[in-house]
Design a protein around this motif. Structure first.
Motif, PDB file in Angstrom:
ATOM      1  N   HIS A   1      59.177   6.988 123.821  1.00 52.69           N
ATOM      2  CA  HIS A   1      60.381   7.588 124.100  1.00 52.69           C
ATOM      3  C   HIS A   1      60.608   8.087 125.493  1.00 52.69           C
ATOM      4  O   HIS A   1      61.714   7.747 125.964  1.00 52.69           O
ATOM      5  CB  HIS A   1      60.559   8.942 122.948  1.00 52.69           C
ATOM      6  CG  HIS A   1      61.521   9.867 123.377  1.00 52.69           C
ATOM      7  ND1 HIS A   1      62.713   9.860 122.278  1.00 52.69           N
ATOM      8  CD2 HIS A   1      62.014  10.621 124.043  1.00 52.69           C
ATOM      9  CE1 HIS A   1      63.760  10.462 122.628  1.00 52.69           C
ATOM     10  NE2 HIS A   1      63.408  11.175 123.694  1.00 52.69           N
TER      11      HIS A   1
ATOM     12  N   HIS B   1      63.152   6.991 128.431  1.00 54.09           N
ATOM     13  CA  HIS B   1      64.027   7.816 129.480  1.00 54.09           C
ATOM     14  C   HIS B   1      64.039   7.027 131.021  1.00 54.09           C
ATOM     15  O   HIS B   1      64.828   7.062 131.720  1.00 54.09           O
ATOM     16  CB  HIS B   1      63.414   9.235 129.556  1.00 54.09           C
ATOM     17  CG  HIS B   1      64.233   9.843 128.273  1.00 54.09           C
ATOM     18  ND1 HIS B   1      65.619  10.078 128.162  1.00 54.09           N
ATOM     19  CD2 HIS B   1      63.559  10.818 127.464  1.00 54.09           C
ATOM     20  CE1 HIS B   1      65.957  10.908 127.045  1.00 54.09           C
ATOM     21  NE2 HIS B   1      64.802  11.307 126.687  1.00 54.09           N
TER      22      HIS B   1
ATOM     23  N   ALA C   1      66.870   6.939 124.016  1.00 54.87           N
ATOM     24  CA  ALA C   1      65.599   6.678 124.383  1.00 54.87           C
ATOM     25  C   ALA C   1      64.930   6.890 122.647  1.00 54.87           C
ATOM     26  O   ALA C   1      63.920   5.915 122.892  1.00 54.87           O
ATOM     27  CB  ALA C   1      64.886   8.197 125.004  1.00 54.87           C
TER      28      ALA C   1
END
Length: 206
Positions: A49, A53, A70
């Motif tokens: 995740h 980003h 994300a």
């Protein structure tokens, strides 16, 4: 992630409401994961995740759209559609999902959500499966845990290099203005460092 130059570490302690975070320290991307007591499968998803980003959101703007993007990045990275569409069970079967959990290194919760997003199962079937899982195991305790965490190594290797040049871990803690215990926790390991002076009586406050 480390092989591509991302500095990864774990937070010494849990922070309420924060599973992980990332940012650019100058030009260097940094990812801070939660403590190791967290489920290894969830921690791996957190890492993916945060990678999403770093790749997709150079300008941080915390909120719904970036979090969703994300999350979608992590799901595709760890559970690629071209494979999952054919192997995710069309009915909830705990044994089948446990096998996939260990094969792909992701949580049963993530696999179930992926099955719903890929329309392998219906929304109603997803909700029933989640209710069953929560009833039997609770919201935070998943069965069939993964055997081990991936452990960050880049900072420990850098520390070995610095210490081999004659510096000590106390020097680094003092320069960084953090306690020795926190530095050791951030690095992740110190037992095999060459020429490292570790005096546990030394403490540096922020």
């Amino acid at each position: 992630m480390e092989a591509h130059g991302i500095v990864v570490t774990r937070s010494p302690s849990a922070v309420a409401g924060v599973d992980a975070f990332s940012h650019f320290q100058g030009n260097r991307p940094v990812v801070v994961l939660g403590p190791q007591e967290k489920d290894a499968a969830r921690s791996r998803f957190d890492a993916a995740h945060e990678l999403g980003h770093l790749i997709c959101h150079p300008e941080a703007d915390p909120g719904g759209s970036q979090e969703n993007q994300a999350h979608a990045f992590a799901a595709e990275l760890l559970m690629p559609r071209e494979h999952m569409i054919n192997i995710l069970p069309k009915r909830f079967n705990l044994s089948a999902y446990a096998r996939l959990k260990h094969e792909w290194g992701v949580s049963i919760a993530a696999l179930l959500y992926r099955a719903k997003k890929l329309e392998v199962i219906s929304d109603a079937a997803y909700r029933r499966a989640v209710v069953t899982m929560n009833k039997d195991y609770g919201r935070t305790n998943e069965p069939f845990p993964l055997r081990s965490f991936e452990k960050p190594e880049l900072l420990a290797s850098a520390l070995e290099l610095v210490c081999s040049a004659g510096h000590t871990i106390e020097d680094l803690a003092s320069e960084a203005c953090i306690s020795l215990d926190d530095l050791k926790s951030i690095i992740g390991k110190t037992a095999d460092l060459p020429n490292v002076s570790i005096d546990t009586s030394v403490r540096h406050s922020v």
